[in-house]
Design a protein around this motif. Structure first.
Motif, PDB file in Angstrom:
ATOM      1  N   MET A   3       0.853  -1.188   0.000  1.00 14.09           N
ATOM      2  CA  MET A   3       0.000   0.000   0.000  1.00 14.09           C
ATOM      3  C   MET A   3       0.888   1.237   0.000  1.00 14.09           C
ATOM      4  SD  MET A   3      -3.061  -1.027   2.638  1.00 14.09           S
ATOM      5  CE  MET A   3      -1.920  -1.410   3.971  1.00 14.09           C
ATOM      6  N   ALA A   4       0.764   2.055  -1.008  1.00  6.43           N
ATOM      7  CA  ALA A   4       1.586   3.258  -1.126  1.00  6.43           C
ATOM      8  C   ALA A   4       1.057   4.358  -0.218  1.00  6.43           C
ATOM      9  CB  ALA A   4       1.599   3.737  -2.571  1.00  6.43           C
ATOM     10  N   LEU A   5       1.949   5.273   0.157  1.00  9.34           N
ATOM     11  CA  LEU A   5       1.509   6.453   0.896  1.00  9.34           C
ATOM     12  C   LEU A   5       0.616   7.309  -0.008  1.00  9.34           C
ATOM     13  CD1 LEU A   5       4.874   7.587   2.568  1.00  9.34           C
ATOM     14  CD2 LEU A   5       2.909   6.568   3.725  1.00  9.34           C
ATOM     15  N   PRO A   6      -0.326   8.024   0.583  1.00  5.20           N
ATOM     16  CA  PRO A   6      -1.133   8.939  -0.238  1.00  5.20           C
ATOM     17  C   PRO A   6      -0.261  10.089  -0.738  1.00  5.20           C
ATOM     18  CG  PRO A   6      -1.598   9.262   2.092  1.00  5.20           C
ATOM     19  CD  PRO A   6      -0.723   8.048   2.004  1.00  5.20           C
ATOM     20  N   PRO A   7      -0.663  10.734  -1.822  1.00  3.64           N
ATOM     21  CA  PRO A   7       0.109  11.884  -2.323  1.00  3.64           C
ATOM     22  C   PRO A   7       0.234  12.958  -1.255  1.00  3.64           C
ATOM     23  CG  PRO A   7      -1.531  11.194  -3.929  1.00  3.64           C
ATOM     24  CD  PRO A   7      -1.826  10.437  -2.668  1.00  3.64           C
ATOM     25  N   SER A   8       1.392  13.627  -1.217  1.00  6.25           N
ATOM     26  CA  SER A   8       1.628  14.674  -0.227  1.00  6.25           C
ATOM     27  C   SER A   8       1.358  16.045  -0.823  1.00  6.25           C
ATOM     28  CB  SER A   8       3.076  14.620   0.255  1.00  6.25           C
ATOM     29  OG  SER A   8       3.940  15.043  -0.782  1.00  6.25           O
TER      30      SER A   8
END
Length: 200
Positions: free
Chosen positions: A1-6
């Protein structure tokens, strides 16, 4: 699971901590930790040195030599880059860790010998996780030693120390049921699942 966009951003600091475990020819194990701190801009501390961009502010290394029971036999520390001259005193009490065990109570042992002004914050942070690194290196390394020597693996009669320490290795988890069925303990009172009732 990737981090959400910052949000739009720019790098301010990079801390790197690396842990390695080594199987020694004399039967002992080396657990090593290395920490670096780098900033992408020139950084200054009042009345102290100025640190050029992209150059190490900290470069610290620790080696713990342990036996098969994870009892510390020797301790070595290297301060290759430190920000203040007084930092050289940070490892002065590290030798007191000899004879301690990388296991339950490890953090308390560190605090007793190197807590607060008796040691270095960054060395303590490295030490905290060296127990986890040892758990990754030594048991698997012991298994590999026996495989290479053609010796049988011992029967598992007691739960490994990591069981019951996280959600994946909870005694009632499917992982334990698959990997260590002899220690699997289903929940005694599982929570009722909505919609399972016969009513209505």
């Amino acid at each position: 699971m990737a981090l959400p966009p910052s949000s739009p951003r720019k790098l301010s600091h990079t801390r790197t901590a690396t842990y390695r475990g080594y199987d020694r020819e004399d039967g002992l194990w080396d657990i090593e930790a290395e920490l670096t701190d780098v900033k992408p801009f020139t950084f200054g501390v009042p009345n102290e040195s100025t640190f050029p961009a992209n150059e190490r502010i900290h470069h610290l290394q620790i080696r713990l030599t342990v036996d098969n029971r994870l009892v510390i036999q020797d301790v070595a520390t290297s301060l290759d880059q430190i920000p203040h001259a007084e930092c050289v005193h940070g490892p002065v009490h590290m030798h007191k860790l000899k004879g301690a065990t990388l296991g339950r109570g490890w953090r308390k042992t560190i605090d007793e010998h190197m807590g607060r002004t008796e040691g270095c914050t960054h060395l303590r942070e490295l030490l905290f996780n060296m127990a986890t690194a040892a758990f990754q290196a030594v048991p698997a390394g012991q298994w590999h030693r026996r495989e290479l020597a053609g010796r049988p693996q011992p029967e598992i009669s007691t739960p490994p120390p990591f069981l019951g320490q996280c959600t994946t290795w909870a005694f009632d988890s499917p992982t334990v049921a698959r990997a260590y069925p002899m220690f699997f303990k289903p929940r005694e009172n599982p929570a009722a699942v909505p919609g399972d009732s016969d009513e209505g």
